[in-house]
Scaffold this motif. Structure first.
Motif, short mmCIF file in Angstrom:
data_model
loop_
_atom_site.label_atom_id
_atom_site.label_comp_id
_atom_site.label_asym_id
_atom_site.label_seq_id
_atom_site.Cartn_x
_atom_site.Cartn_y
_atom_site.Cartn_z
N LYS A 424 0.85 -1.18 0.00
CA LYS A 424 0.00 0.00 0.00
C LYS A 424 0.89 1.24 0.00
CE LYS A 424 -3.89 2.24 2.31
NZ LYS A 424 -4.90 2.16 3.39
N ASP A 428 2.13 9.15 -4.23
CA ASP A 428 2.52 8.86 -5.60
C ASP A 428 4.02 8.82 -5.81
OD1 ASP A 428 -0.18 8.80 -6.28
OD2 ASP A 428 -0.22 10.95 -6.75
N ASP A 461 -2.35 -2.59 -10.32
CA ASP A 461 -3.35 -2.00 -9.42
C ASP A 461 -4.41 -3.04 -9.09
OD1 ASP A 461 -5.24 -0.45 -8.12
OD2 ASP A 461 -5.20 1.17 -9.59
N ASN A 462 -4.65 -3.29 -7.80
CA ASN A 462 -5.70 -4.21 -7.37
C ASN A 462 -7.08 -3.57 -7.35
OD1 ASN A 462 -4.16 -6.62 -6.80
ND2 ASN A 462 -3.31 -5.55 -5.01
N TYR A 467 -1.55 -2.44 -4.37
CA TYR A 467 -0.90 -2.81 -5.61
C TYR A 467 -0.03 -4.04 -5.36
CZ TYR A 467 -2.22 1.98 -6.92
OH TYR A 467 -2.92 3.12 -7.16
#
Length: 630
Positions: A424, A428, A461-462, A467
């Motif tokens: 997590k 960014d 990306d999940n 991710y």
């Protein structure tokens, strides 16, 4: 990971490496001019109403056939001067005897005796009350099962429906396998029946039938009839008779490289099969004919070659090729019982004869299943170029620095296969560096961090704020440092949540995908099996797999798998025995480079399973898992 699939003792294949055969033209020419005679007949064991064929010469004028016990038959079909078709009459005595054919002024007697069969069923792969879903295979065990010609079940309307013997999945003397209809079956319990040529009606167990689920898939199942175990000895074809195949018990078997039982031979004559070969160059020719060279598949002098019918030659992409053989109603097929089947020509080596069948498997097929081997319990926070997320091998120095350590099997799998790190990000601007605990070797190269601005395609990306990246070290220099220096996920701006594998679970009829035997068995001394396990030849390192466990708990069947996973580097063997201590097969690794060894449950294995079970022993250590895959 390297895998070995051990097909020693391939289903129904009997390899007899023999001397090279040279065709004899004089015998071929003379065969058409001989008088009345019986050369062979098939099958050699019959029951009443069993279809059979008699091969020989001078049959055009035959008026009567006499069976053992003085039983005379005049109702038969003269196919040609060398073949008669008929059904075995009733009343043949138990002791059997020879067959005679008669014309108005001549008589000939068979050299071999005809014997009388009788079907006895000893068991089934399904027990009373078991579920039988549409598409499932059911195996019948016993003796003389080749005389079963129909299975009677109910259709969806509750009316009888019959599965003909031509539609059986496999038919042999000691077992036969049929498939439950996919949809045309009621969802209820009932008793089915087996029918034989001579009128027996044998009850099956009462099973709970139901139609196949909508979720299912087709799979290609390969059945090897014959495999060339010594191609360097059998050699390249040069218009020779080496690769000749025949029916068990017929004349001239000494000329055949292999012979087959009646059920396999019938499949070869009536169903598609494949010939795998390796060419010696670009100028090979494939001729499919009989052992007397007098009838050729696809017509006289019509060889398959790169310049003739090349579309029949399929490239496997590994230096081998195959052709599909479907004899259908080709004139060749009527000659094979007497004259064998021959692959000749020039410039190639026959490697394998096999059949393929597309079958329906109830269930979703192979599935990807997540296997988490570490999850963050909240004790590890966000990374800021720290050494928090360090992982190591159990028992190595520096374990106090690791957030988790793993047993050898998990650690080796991490080093050699893909695994996944779920994380997590804080924002960014995160960076992921995968290195060792000494920070001196980095995965993917020095200062090559994974980040939104670098190798972003590796970040998946999940869709839930987390991710993952896939980690596969391959031959990266990092992997050689890990045993001593541990594995470290560092960088900045993210929290490691989970490490996991994606394992493939084989689909089928639902239930457990495999059974870990450590949960079910103990060795002969009574100690439960635990890992790492060491096979030995004495009581402390061998164990039993009784029939009831294999059949009732594991639901093993033909095609199930016995699997041993071990640490690479260990050498030795695992021996599979029946309960009389007769060796069935071995799983061996003498080079130490194999991690997974498998044995498919074939006819020999299933025979042992149905007659007491299996005994497993050997001299191999470092076993990390022992499984049965139904």
């Amino acid at each position: 990971m390297k895998h070995i699939i051990n097909y020693l003792g391939a289903l129904l294949a009997v390899v007899l490496i023999g001397a090279t055969f040279t065709a004899c033209a004089e015998d071929d020419e003379g065969s058409a001019n001989v008088g009345l005679g019986i050369k062979t007949f098939f099958p050699t064991k019959v029951v009443t109403n069993q279809p059979m064929t008699i091969n020989g010469s001078g049959f055009n004028d035959v008026k009567e056939i006499e069976f053992p016990g003085g039983i005379k038959v005049s109702n038969f079909e003269i196919v040609g001067n060398d073949m008669i078709r008929l059904k075995a009459p009733s009343g043949i005595p138990t002791e059997g005897g020879n067959i005679k054919v008669r014309t108005d002024n001549d008589e000939a007697e068979s050299r071999l005796p005809l014997t009388l069969g009788h079907t006895n069923v000893s068991g089934f792969s399904k027990q009373p009350g078991d579920e039988a879903a549409g598409g499932e295979l059911i195996t019948v065990y016993g003796t003389d099962l080749e005389f079963i010609n129909q299975v009677e079940l109910l259709d969806a309307e509750g009316e009888p429906q019959f599965i003909d013997h031509k539609d059986f999945y496999r038919k042999g003397t000691s077992n036969l396998i049929f498939r439950v209809p996919q949809k045309n079956i009621p969802e209820e319990s009932f008793v089915g029946y087996l029918h034989t040529y001579d009128g027996q009606k044998i009850a099956m167990p009462e099973l709970a039938y139901k139609p196949a689920k909508d979720a299912g898939h087709m799979e290609i199942v390969k059945t090897v009839y014959w495999k060339n175990e010594a191609p360097e000895r059998t050699g390249v074809i040069n218009w020779s008779g080496t690769y000749r195949f025949g029916l068990d018990g017929t004349d001239g078997n000494n000329e055949c490289i292999a012979t087959f039982p009646a059920d396999v031979w019938e499949n070869i004559k009536t169903q598609k099969f494949y010939m795998l070969f390796k060419p010696d160059g670009d100028s090979y020719q494939i001729r499919v004919t009989n052992g007397w060279w007098d009838v050729q598949w696809l017509g006289k002098d019509n060889d398959i070659a790169p310049w003739n019918m090349a579309e029949r030659i399929i490239d496997n992409g590994d230096g081998t090729y195959y052709i599909e053989v479907d004899l259908g109603d080709d004139p060749l097929v009527a000659t094979l019982d007497q004259k064998h089947l021959l692959f000749t020509g020039s410039g190639y080596t026959v490697l394998e004869l096999y059949a393929e069948e597309e079958i329906w498997i109830d269930g979703p097929g192979d599935q990807e299943v997540k296997n988490t081997f570490w999850a963050n319990d909240g004790s590890g926070g966000s990374i800021n170029w720290s050494g928090t997320y360090r992982f190591g091998l159990d028992g190595t120095d520096g374990n106090n620095e690791c957030i988790a350590t793993f047993p050898e099997d998990v650690w080796n799998k991490m080093k050699t296969e893909s695994f996944y790190m779920r994380f997590k990000p804080d924002g960014d601007s995160y960076q992921i560096r995968v290195t060792n605990g000494w920070w001196d070797v980095q995965w993917l190269g020095k200062d090559n961090d994974i980040a939104p601005w670098n190798m972003a395609e590796r970040i998946i990306d999940n869709g839930d704020g987390t991710y993952y990246i896939e980690v596969n070290f391959g031959d990266d220099p990092l992997v050689g440092t890990l045993d001593q220096k541990h594995l470290l996920f560092t960088g900045s701006g993210y929290t490691v949540l989970e490490l996991y594998f994606i394992d493939i679970v084989h689909g089928g009829g639902g239930g457990s995908s495999s059974f870990d035997l450590s949960q079910y068995v103990s060795n002969h001394s009574g100690t439960p099996v635990s890992y790492p396990y060491t096979f030995t030849w004495d009581d402390n390192g061998r164990f039993n797999l009784p029939s009831d466990l294999l059949l009732n708990e594991f639901k093993v069947k033909s095609g199930s798998i016995f699997r041993v996973t071990k640490t690479a580097g260990n050498t030795g063997q695992v021996q599979i025995n029946d309960t009389s201590w007769t060796a069935i097969d071995y799983l061996a690794d003498w080079a130490g480079d194999v991690e997974v060894m498998e044995k498919v449950f074939d006819d020999d294995m299933m025979n042992a399973v149905n007659n007491g079970g299996l005994i497993i022993q050997g001299d191999l250590k470092g076993i990390t898992k022992i499984e049965i895959v139904p």
